[in-house]
Design a protein around this motif. Sequence first.
Motif, mmCIF file in Angstrom:
data_model
loop_
_atom_site.group_PDB
_atom_site.id
_atom_site.type_symbol
_atom_site.label_atom_id
_atom_site.label_comp_id
_atom_site.label_asym_id
_atom_site.label_seq_id
_atom_site.Cartn_x
_atom_site.Cartn_y
_atom_site.Cartn_z
ATOM 1 N N ILE A 415 0.877 -1.182 0.000
ATOM 2 C CA ILE A 415 0.000 0.000 0.000
ATOM 3 C C ILE A 415 0.908 1.224 0.000
ATOM 4 C CG2 ILE A 415 -1.694 1.344 1.292
ATOM 5 C CD1 ILE A 415 -2.902 -1.220 2.287
ATOM 6 N N LEU A 416 0.772 2.040 -1.032
ATOM 7 C CA LEU A 416 1.593 3.241 -1.203
ATOM 8 C C LEU A 416 0.705 4.470 -1.044
ATOM 9 C CD1 LEU A 416 3.994 4.985 -2.044
ATOM 10 C CD2 LEU A 416 3.546 4.361 -4.418
ATOM 11 N N CYS A 417 0.998 5.271 -0.030
ATOM 12 C CA CYS A 417 0.237 6.493 0.245
ATOM 13 C C CYS A 417 1.132 7.708 0.067
ATOM 14 C CB CYS A 417 -0.307 6.479 1.680
ATOM 15 S SG CYS A 417 -1.359 5.076 2.091
ATOM 16 N N GLY A 418 0.508 8.850 -0.170
ATOM 17 C CA GLY A 418 1.299 10.069 -0.173
ATOM 18 C C GLY A 418 0.761 11.172 -1.043
ATOM 19 N N ASP A 419 1.393 12.320 -0.871
ATOM 20 C CA ASP A 419 1.156 13.486 -1.716
ATOM 21 C C ASP A 419 2.241 13.456 -2.794
ATOM 22 O OD1 ASP A 419 0.954 15.935 -2.925
ATOM 23 O OD2 ASP A 419 0.914 17.108 -1.069
ATOM 24 N N LEU A 420 1.850 13.057 -4.004
ATOM 25 C CA LEU A 420 2.808 12.896 -5.095
ATOM 26 C C LEU A 420 2.935 14.144 -5.949
ATOM 27 C CD1 LEU A 420 1.933 9.261 -6.234
ATOM 28 C CD2 LEU A 420 3.554 10.036 -4.507
ATOM 29 N N ASN A 421 2.147 15.180 -5.669
ATOM 30 C CA ASN A 421 2.200 16.424 -6.443
ATOM 31 C C ASN A 421 2.180 16.153 -7.935
ATOM 32 O OD1 ASN A 421 2.192 18.727 -4.649
ATOM 33 N ND2 ASN A 421 4.132 17.983 -3.861
#
Length: 656
Positions: A415-421
Amino acid sequence: MADAFFTYRKNVLLAKIPSPQIEGVLAATTGRPLPEEQEVLLQQGLEEGVGNLPASESVPAVRKVSVTLASDWLEGSELLMTSLSDLNTSPEVTWCADQQHSELNTLASSELQDHAVAELARLPAEETVTVAGSAPWAAVVPQTDHQTAGCAGINVEVLNDDPAVLAWSLACEAETVPPVLPAQPIQDAVSFYPVPTEVPYHEILWRDWEDLSVQPCVLEQVSKNTPLFEFRVMSYNILAQDLVEQGLDLYVHCHPDILNWNYRLPNLLQEIQHWDPDVLCLQEVQENHYWEQLEPTFKEMGFTCFYKRRTGTKTDGCAVCYKHSRFQLISLSPIEYFRPGLDVLNRDNVGLVLLLQPVLPEGLGLKAVSPLCVANTHVLFNPRRGDIKLAQVALLLAEIDKIARTTEGSYYPVILCGDLNSVPDSPLYKFIRNGELSYHGMPAWKVSGQEDFSQQLYSRKLLAPLWPSSLGVTDKCQYVTLCQPKKLGRREYSRDFLLQFRFCDIACERPPQLVLLEGVTDAKPVASAREHLAVTAVLKRHNSLSFLGKQCSGVIQHGLNLTSVYSHFLPQRGRPEVTTMPMGLGATVDYIFYSAEPVESKAGRRLYKDGALKLLGRLSLLSEDVLLMANGLPNPFCSSDHLCLLASFGLEISSL
């Protein structure tokens, strides 16, 4: 009919007052003659209002009276919020906006007028208080016994004995303003409010829970009576306070009080506590707020937390928290994207990769469930430097490849989460989802799709190889030391170990079967420093060219098979989903990707179905027009400039 006419006259007066959102005590009305038309309306309203009162009741002759009333007419996008401290201490009044005049028609009913006048009539005498910058007021002790749960207390000012001339001042709901947090005191920390028990946020902004467990793949799993380990994952960019203060120009649409950390923190904690995730991935977490406030609170909520601050002088970073009753830590790997001397990796962004073991409830017998890899990151914002964004994501995927790879060469669920812009369907998004990207010659601004710089005369272009071989990452987003398969049944020796024997006696003897060639095999090897350096340089160049040959095609790949939790479009509204609103423009830059099984590819787009990790539900996102109704982000209800993402998953539980 008289009451209706009375209310109408009152609203006509309000409509004629200029500056509908004036905040203050209306001191200008004291000692200054009112316009003639307003005086007539005031006098007529007073006579008609008092005329409706019973003969036994009278109104004290006061110039200005403060009365507290209650109302449930307040709706999400119509609120004008002030800070908690102002609401508790300030005697000022906030006039309602022009668009709220129609709401006053229904609010100022005859029953409400009679109640207010009756309260005034029972006062024994005037009590004068002085407010800075205004004339003396006749103050009335606010009546709060008629306030009901879920209604906002409203300050009503009565001018010239007229109980119908109302000026509204919002107050927080009595039940949602709790006392000061009775927690362990923190040195040099400002006190903040604890998490309320009720959360109106998701109701006001209409975020619904979408149940995806009725999908065929999930139903098939249920039909086989295969149990699932269910858990929730939240990804949330909570907006670091230092970044707010450094970029106030981005939040000119916000009242200053709702940007205060002491206002935002309770809202953020309240939201997290309400949705109750088992895994929490946070971005833009300010370091001092994390150690002094967030981590202690999360520990009380049952979380185990890990934090990685951005490198350099940055004060925020990423955090991953998980419920220790649901997961146990197997391994932790923080990532720093900054590499000295590399232009493509010269920024201070970071990430975290964890390998977690789900904790099965007792009573299941001999059952097992696969470990889970959770990654969290915040990629560079700069829309012009897509090359840096792509290199940062490649480093993250290489770390995930190392942590999530099994001994058999497959992968644990990821599971890959984040703010990738980066926006949906941008090259970077497609790279993560489709597992491949041809980047050579691509303009750097195009990688993230945030802005269009095609009209500029010069734009940076991506050239192969994107990063040097010294980084130790291949074009398949794997570490070089891990991507080379070992040959079983063959003993391996290091190059340094073998080189130390190159000038030994047996190595300098010419084998009898060696064909004698003049100038080639007739010379005895002689050890010299110059020759040693030359051979070493040749070998290094050979290894470098071998690596560069793989990247010179300008194509990078990964084999994690990731797909997005969200579809990025709201079919019922016919509009795209948004997770943030910079400068009032909605965009999706936050994601939750998860492992799935590829089934086919159409027009370069890979299609997936759920595998061992199943998507069971998600919290719906909003469209730009809905957020504009709530004055964008942040607003009084959502205390970040991003929306939180929330998804429910199920991991297959198998028998040992």
